[in-house]
Design a protein around this motif. Structure first.
Motif, PDB file in Angstrom:
ATOM      1  N   ALA A  77      42.760  45.129  43.623  1.00  0.00           N
ATOM      2  CA  ALA A  77      43.415  44.199  42.701  1.00  0.00           C
ATOM      3  C   ALA A  77      43.609  42.860  43.389  1.00  0.00           C
ATOM      4  CB  ALA A  77      44.765  44.759  42.242  1.00  0.00           C
ATOM      5  N   VAL A  78      43.383  41.790  42.640  1.00  0.00           N
ATOM      6  CA  VAL A  78      43.503  40.446  43.201  1.00  0.00           C
ATOM      7  C   VAL A  78      44.155  39.513  42.196  1.00  0.00           C
ATOM      8  CG1 VAL A  78      41.146  39.886  42.446  1.00  0.00           C
ATOM      9  CG2 VAL A  78      42.244  38.494  44.207  1.00  0.00           C
ATOM     10  N   PHE A  79      45.085  38.701  42.691  1.00  0.00           N
ATOM     11  CA  PHE A  79      45.661  37.620  41.888  1.00  0.00           C
ATOM     12  C   PHE A  79      45.861  36.428  42.816  1.00  0.00           C
ATOM     13  CE2 PHE A  79      49.159  36.462  38.576  1.00  0.00           C
ATOM     14  CZ  PHE A  79      48.353  35.450  38.090  1.00  0.00           C
ATOM     15  N   THR A  80      45.029  35.426  42.635  1.00  0.00           N
ATOM     16  CA  THR A  80      45.122  34.210  43.446  1.00  0.00           C
ATOM     17  C   THR A  80      45.115  33.001  42.524  1.00  0.00           C
ATOM     18  OG1 THR A  80      42.710  34.153  43.725  1.00  0.00           O
ATOM     19  CG2 THR A  80      43.998  35.236  45.456  1.00  0.00           C
ATOM     20  N   ILE A  81      45.836  31.966  42.936  1.00  0.00           N
ATOM     21  CA  ILE A  81      45.927  30.729  42.171  1.00  0.00           C
ATOM     22  C   ILE A  81      45.730  29.540  43.110  1.00  0.00           C
ATOM     23  CG2 ILE A  81      47.462  31.731  40.441  1.00  0.00           C
ATOM     24  CD1 ILE A  81      49.810  30.352  41.843  1.00  0.00           C
ATOM     25  N   PRO A  82      45.363  28.376  42.574  1.00  0.00           N
ATOM     26  CA  PRO A  82      45.209  27.186  43.421  1.00  0.00           C
ATOM     27  C   PRO A  82      46.550  26.735  44.006  1.00  0.00           C
ATOM     28  CG  PRO A  82      44.031  26.923  41.345  1.00  0.00           C
ATOM     29  CD  PRO A  82      44.900  28.136  41.195  1.00  0.00           C
ATOM     30  N   ALA A  83      46.455  25.875  45.007  1.00  0.00           N
ATOM     31  CA  ALA A  83      47.657  25.306  45.623  1.00  0.00           C
ATOM     32  C   ALA A  83      48.503  24.592  44.570  1.00  0.00           C
ATOM     33  CB  ALA A  83      47.270  24.333  46.729  1.00  0.00           C
ATOM     34  N   LEU A  84      49.809  24.678  44.742  1.00  0.00           N
ATOM     35  CA  LEU A  84      50.756  24.118  43.782  1.00  0.00           C
ATOM     36  C   LEU A  84      51.206  22.728  44.213  1.00  0.00           C
ATOM     37  CD1 LEU A  84      52.783  27.425  43.675  1.00  0.00           C
ATOM     38  CD2 LEU A  84      51.270  26.621  41.849  1.00  0.00           C
TER      39      LEU A  84
ATOM     40  N   GLU B 283      39.761  46.427  39.888  1.00  0.00           N
ATOM     41  CA  GLU B 283      38.627  47.340  39.807  1.00  0.00           C
ATOM     42  C   GLU B 283      39.091  48.731  40.206  1.00  0.00           C
ATOM     43  OE1 GLU B 283      34.858  48.318  42.670  1.00  0.00           O
ATOM     44  OE2 GLU B 283      35.159  46.222  42.119  1.00  0.00           O
ATOM     45  N   LEU B 284      38.715  49.713  39.407  1.00  0.00           N
ATOM     46  CA  LEU B 284      39.010  51.100  39.710  1.00  0.00           C
ATOM     47  C   LEU B 284      37.704  51.791  40.086  1.00  0.00           C
ATOM     48  CD1 LEU B 284      41.425  52.001  36.771  1.00  0.00           C
ATOM     49  CD2 LEU B 284      41.959  50.905  38.955  1.00  0.00           C
ATOM     50  N   ALA B 285      37.652  52.331  41.290  1.00  0.00           N
ATOM     51  CA  ALA B 285      36.450  53.022  41.758  1.00  0.00           C
ATOM     52  C   ALA B 285      36.657  54.521  41.625  1.00  0.00           C
ATOM     53  CB  ALA B 285      36.170  52.656  43.211  1.00  0.00           C
ATOM     54  N   GLY B 286      35.692  55.184  40.987  1.00  0.00           N
ATOM     55  CA  GLY B 286      35.783  56.617  40.797  1.00  0.00           C
ATOM     56  C   GLY B 286      34.655  57.346  41.494  1.00  0.00           C
ATOM     57  N   SER B 287      34.682  58.650  41.409  1.00  0.00           N
ATOM     58  CA  SER B 287      33.641  59.458  42.031  1.00  0.00           C
ATOM     59  C   SER B 287      32.306  59.336  41.310  1.00  0.00           C
ATOM     60  CB  SER B 287      34.082  60.929  42.059  1.00  0.00           C
ATOM     61  OG  SER B 287      34.335  61.404  40.734  1.00  0.00           O
ATOM     62  N   GLU B 288      32.333  58.831  40.072  1.00  0.00           N
ATOM     63  CA  GLU B 288      31.103  58.735  39.293  1.00  0.00           C
ATOM     64  C   GLU B 288      30.882  57.357  38.685  1.00  0.00           C
ATOM     65  OE1 GLU B 288      30.938  61.866  36.424  1.00  0.00           O
ATOM     66  OE2 GLU B 288      31.617  63.388  37.848  1.00  0.00           O
ATOM     67  N   GLY B 289      31.662  56.362  39.108  1.00  0.00           N
ATOM     68  CA  GLY B 289      31.467  55.032  38.551  1.00  0.00           C
ATOM     69  C   GLY B 289      32.653  54.138  38.824  1.00  0.00           C
ATOM     70  N   ARG B 290      32.718  53.039  38.099  1.00  0.00           N
ATOM     71  CA  ARG B 290      33.844  52.121  38.284  1.00  0.00           C
ATOM     72  C   ARG B 290      34.129  51.383  36.984  1.00  0.00           C
ATOM     73  NH1 ARG B 290      32.457  46.454  41.129  1.00  0.00           N
ATOM     74  NH2 ARG B 290      30.507  45.975  40.068  1.00  0.00           N
ATOM     75  N   ILE B 291      35.379  50.900  36.882  1.00  0.00           N
ATOM     76  CA  ILE B 291      35.826  50.079  35.760  1.00  0.00           C
ATOM     77  C   ILE B 291      36.320  48.763  36.330  1.00  0.00           C
ATOM     78  CG2 ILE B 291      37.458  49.846  33.852  1.00  0.00           C
ATOM     79  CD1 ILE B 291      37.659  52.927  33.837  1.00  0.00           C
ATOM     80  N   VAL B 292      35.875  47.662  35.753  1.00  0.00           N
ATOM     81  CA  VAL B 292      36.274  46.334  36.208  1.00  0.00           C
ATOM     82  C   VAL B 292      36.920  45.588  35.040  1.00  0.00           C
ATOM     83  CG1 VAL B 292      35.514  44.137  37.184  1.00  0.00           C
ATOM     84  CG2 VAL B 292      34.397  46.272  37.877  1.00  0.00           C
TER      85      VAL B 292
ATOM     86  N   VAL C 293      37.337  42.247  28.072  1.00  0.00           N
ATOM     87  CA  VAL C 293      36.073  42.961  28.226  1.00  0.00           C
ATOM     88  C   VAL C 293      36.184  43.888  29.431  1.00  0.00           C
ATOM     89  CG1 VAL C 293      33.593  42.768  28.639  1.00  0.00           C
ATOM     90  CG2 VAL C 293      34.756  41.066  27.202  1.00  0.00           C
ATOM     91  N   LEU C 294      36.057  45.175  29.188  1.00  0.00           N
ATOM     92  CA  LEU C 294      36.022  46.159  30.266  1.00  0.00           C
ATOM     93  C   LEU C 294      34.571  46.410  30.646  1.00  0.00           C
ATOM     94  CD1 LEU C 294      38.565  48.889  29.021  1.00  0.00           C
ATOM     95  CD2 LEU C 294      38.998  46.913  30.477  1.00  0.00           C
ATOM     96  N   ARG C 295      34.273  46.290  31.912  1.00  0.00           N
ATOM     97  CA  ARG C 295      32.935  46.616  32.382  1.00  0.00           C
ATOM     98  C   ARG C 295      32.964  47.993  33.030  1.00  0.00           C
ATOM     99  NH1 ARG C 295      32.179  42.653  35.429  1.00  0.00           N
ATOM    100  NH2 ARG C 295      31.919  43.461  37.530  1.00  0.00           N
TER     101      ARG C 295
END
Length: 330
Positions: A158-165, A246-255, A269-271
């Motif tokens: 998981a990532v949450f980044t923003i530009p400098a304030l 992103e969730l990584a599983g034994s048979e694939g991933r969801i982004v 949109v779920l990939r």
């Protein structure tokens, strides 16, 4: 409709502080909900309170205590700086008000536990505002996991980044609870809890401090569940914008991109990637701020139980402290 059935009275809300998030997101959501009556907004500056009140059609109050003590207010939304949450949330609870508080609830785990206990003892709702968790897109992800689409869950990123304030932003002020972990970093931490449960431990963390203010402006943490599933978290406020997990599983991933601050009209949109190929699932738009207000008002009326979210809040505070210690911030 049954003409003899009485609608419950509106939840009378006050707003304790004139922050940017209150102006852009919270007050529009409160004002738009028919089950809420927006009574007043308070600021230490009379002119600021008046500007907010004129826009949202409520009363302007000078000084926070004057609003806390009002008998015509049932609940308070508290968006003051993080370091001020503890005293004003406590004051609100002791005055018999339900509280919706901006995240983090406090900057100290022991304070979070104390406030949660106070709210429970008085039968009041205390909800920490991680509004993203109420967006329907995350339930769609959970449904795919439960259906076994990607097999057994093996890891979370998981990532949450923003530009400098702007240099004057309160998030550069350590005395007000500044720093990226207490702000954007909380979202990846909560994401780890949503998918791995609250029983996590901190396996490691790093932080980068701003040389001028001394607050952390970048960081990463590794959390691990009791089953050995890891969550790799990245957060910062000196970066390009990124909001995803992103969730990584034994048979694939969801982004999922735009995971934390999607506009109300955004169609997520779920990939989904498996050995059978890649699929994009477009979901209906959802307004997470409207959902937040609905959850809070239903809980205040006794129509919804928030025990799960209370548990997440308590564990969140403990995990954040663990990350701070591991990263040398505490």
């Amino acid at each position: 409709m049954d003409q003899n059935r009485l609608e419950p009275p509106a939840l009378r809300m006050g707003v304790l502080g004139c922050s940017d998030i209150a102006w852009r997101r919270a007050l529009p959501a409160l004002a738009a909900d028919p089950s809420v009556e927006l009574v007043a907004v308070a600021s230490r500056e009379e002119g600021k309170a008046r500007r907010f009140a004129e826009r949202f059609g409520c009363e302007a109050v000078t000084g926070y205590r004057a609003l806390v003590d009002r008998a015509d207010v049932d609940g308070l939304y508290v968006p003051v700086p993080a370091a001020l949450h503890e005293p004003w949330v406590e004051a609100a609870l002791r005055a018999g008000k339900h509280v919706l508080c901006e995240k983090p609830l406090t900057v100290d785990a022991s304070a979070t536990r104390r406030l949660a206990a106070l709210a429970a003892a008085r039968g009041l709702v205390l909800l920490e505002n991680f509004m993203f968790q109420f967006h329907a897109q995350h339930q769609a992800v959970r449904d795919l996991l439960e259906q076994g689409v990607i097999g057994e869950l093996r890891g979370v990123r998981a990532v949450f980044t923003i530009p400098a304030l702007h240099p004057d932003d309160i998030r550069y002020r350590p005395e007000l609870g500044g720093g990226c972990l207490l702000d954007v970093g909380g979202y990846p931490v909560r994401t780890a809890q949503l998918f791995l449960g609250p029983d996590l431990r901190v396996a490691g963390a790093v932080a980068v401090r701003d040389p001028g203010s001394g607050v952390d402006v970048a960081g990463a943490a590794l959390l691990v569940s009791t089953e050995g599933v890891s969550a790799q978290l990245t957060y910062g406020m000196s970066h390009g914008y990124r909001s995803a997990y992103e969730l990584a599983g034994s048979e694939g991933r969801i982004v999922l991109d735009r995971a934390y601050t999607p506009p109300a009209d955004h169609r997520p949109v779920l990939r989904v990637e498996t050995k059978g190929g890649s699929e994009e699932i477009t979901l209906p738009a959802d307004d997470q701020w409207a959902e937040l207000v609905r959850v809070f008002t239903e809980a205040a009326r006794g129509a919804r139980n928030l025990d799960r979210y209370s548990e997440l809040t308590l564990r969140q505070a403990e995990l954040v402290e663990g990350i701070q210690r591991a990263a040398g911030l505490r």
